[in-house]
Write a protein that holds these residues in place. Sequence first.
Motif, PDB file in Angstrom:
ATOM      1  N   ALA A   1       0.838  -1.207   0.000  1.00 29.35           N
ATOM      2  CA  ALA A   1       0.000   0.000   0.000  1.00 29.35           C
ATOM      3  C   ALA A   1       0.870   1.252   0.000  1.00 29.35           C
ATOM      4  O   ALA A   1       1.485   1.599   0.999  1.00 29.35           O
ATOM      5  N   GLY A   2       0.948   1.906  -1.143  1.00 30.81           N
ATOM      6  CA  GLY A   2       1.738   3.126  -1.243  1.00 30.81           C
ATOM      7  C   GLY A   2       3.228   2.887  -1.305  1.00 30.81           C
ATOM      8  O   GLY A   2       3.996   3.819  -1.456  1.00 30.81           O
ATOM      9  N   GLY A   3       3.656   1.609  -1.207  1.00 35.09           N
ATOM     10  CA  GLY A   3       5.092   1.345  -1.125  1.00 35.09           C
ATOM     11  C   GLY A   3       5.697   0.792  -2.380  1.00 35.09           C
ATOM     12  O   GLY A   3       6.891   0.584  -2.457  1.00 35.09           O
ATOM     13  N   ALA A   4       4.886   0.530  -3.415  1.00 33.21           N
ATOM     14  CA  ALA A   4       5.427   0.007  -4.672  1.00 33.21           C
ATOM     15  C   ALA A   4       5.774   1.158  -5.591  1.00 33.21           C
ATOM     16  O   ALA A   4       5.451   1.171  -6.768  1.00 33.21           O
ATOM     17  N   ARG A   5       6.440   2.151  -5.045  1.00 33.50           N
ATOM     18  CA  ARG A   5       6.635   3.397  -5.773  1.00 33.50           C
ATOM     19  C   ARG A   5       7.719   3.293  -6.819  1.00 33.50           C
ATOM     20  O   ARG A   5       7.656   3.949  -7.844  1.00 33.50           O
ATOM     21  N   CYS A   6       8.734   2.482  -6.565  1.00 35.88           N
ATOM     22  CA  CYS A   6       9.876   2.466  -7.488  1.00 35.88           C
ATOM     23  C   CYS A   6      10.356   1.046  -7.724  1.00 35.88           C
ATOM     24  O   CYS A   6      10.551   0.282  -6.787  1.00 35.88           O
TER      25      CYS A   6
END
Length: 619
Positions: free
Chosen positions: A609-614
Amino acid sequence: MQSLGRVIENCEEKSSKLDTKAIVDSAAAYPRPQLQRSNWKSLNGQWKFSFDDQGQYSCPNHLSEWTHTIEVPFAPESVRSGVGDTGFHPNCWYEREVEIQRGEGRVLLHFGAVDYHARVWVNNHFVGEHEGGHTPFTIDITSVLDENKLTRITVWASDDPHDLAKPRGKQDWKLDPHSIWYPRTSGIWQTVWVEYVPLTYIERLRWTSQFERWEIGIEATLAGLPVSGLQLKVKLSVGKQVLVNDSYEVINGEIHRRIALSDPGLDDYRNELLWSPEKPTLIDAEIQLWEDDKLIDEVRSYTAMRCVTLQRDRFTLNGRPYYLRLVLDQGYWEDTLMTAPSDEALRRDVELVKMMGFNGVRKHQKIEDPRFLYWADVLGLLVWEEMPSAYRFTPKAVQRITKEWTEVIERDVSHPCIVVWVPFNESWGVPNLVESQANRDYVQALYYLTRTLDPTRPVIGNDGWESTTTDIIAIHDYDTNPLQLAHRYGNEIKPSDLFDRRRPGGRVLTLDGYAHQGQPVMLTEFGGIAFAPSETPDADKAWGYERCWNISELQIKYTALLQAVSTVEMFSGFCYTQLTDTFQEANGLLYSDRTPKFPIEAIRAATLAGGARCTPTSC
């Protein structure tokens, strides 16, 4: 060993149904994955065993009887060993007779790890000793072997349970585990094996990848009988595609070469060869040692093309910002302690971590078995490697830590999965960093030593707080209120203000004179929410930073925490505490038997949640 060159199916795309089928049988799992020969023999199994609490024996002939039988490589404190004695035992003895054929070459006796000080006899001849409970050692036993006779191997291991000036990690100095410390591990706890090598042989390989120049670096060291005019043949391949097939002259028993690969230029083609958790491409290596037209030695290995760097306030993998989603991994099992019950269990841990949405682990206060690093390499999992702490600051402790940490780096430096070195955690072993210049000098000394031994990876000087010289500022904060965490590290907070504040335990984040200089900032311990069903034995003693009394509450709290942390722009990544319940610590996302506490799909969704940004190609 399976073909390493092929691209392993991405674990994150697997169904949540756990694949427990073993690729490699435990008995056939080569203990040293990056330098493999075909001619070897495991000595794990039944050994004779005795405690020697008074230290009255100094050589094998002094022992009048053996009181136990032990299953090596499981420590005598473990249930699986067959001994299961968790009392205070400073000394113990092992012995086994085994058939070892003496041929034209040499016979090497290897120990994966013996805690803490080991002495070894073969056929009543003293052959060597080693100090350091987490690193391997090797003894050439060729000269003491008897023709056509059983070989008797005897090991004495000394491990003072009360010595706080040695690297001991999470091993408790009290009789029963308390707080965040666990049962002790004495004696042999990793594989014992013999290997048959030629008179002149390849002793060591070191691989480095030069991403900027599209090169693979190789260092090879020979041992045994010195011979001139030798050639080392190196063949690198991915699947059926041969990348390199070259020969190099050995000078003074070693070679140091940078092997230039054909650079495809375009990122799309480059990405096919790069290693990452999403696409863990490994490069097979066949290494042969030749004397004229005679093949002397042959080993198999592997490496990878990958690069870890820091760009301003971000961690990067293969030249692109990469958001780290780590979980704290203690590496313990109920019945086997620090020793995995099988090679399949190590693989299963790597698979579970990936299925839960994490892309890495912070191996906490433990130097893990090389087989774990092998599976992390093959399946694609980032690893932060952390030195087990001593708990006193003395000249002897300094010497011990420095020696063993150097051996750790030498053992593991070639594994592509390792991306960060961590010599200290939470000022353990350097308790007076604020007041003591000597404490600060030591942290900085190990930081610079680590960077010297391996300039290719970031180093965290002291993980948690009281940072001096460091490549990443790592923060430990166990506030389980998501709103408070979001407020404390939110986008409106200036880093200069943050690092002037005090954090949990009354510890400053950075020491005076070591202000934040733009390094990446990560939350490397948080959460620690405990859950233990009331029907669980000793459930009232379950330990955690906060306690939940039902599973739905745990799921809600984990989801809210991960959402809050993942949206903090200041952070380049996080590490949640922790992967599994570990003895009295009930704050795992998994129970100690690796069963998820709530559905693994829900764990994964919250982790991401919100952490698969890069990813290596998306930022």
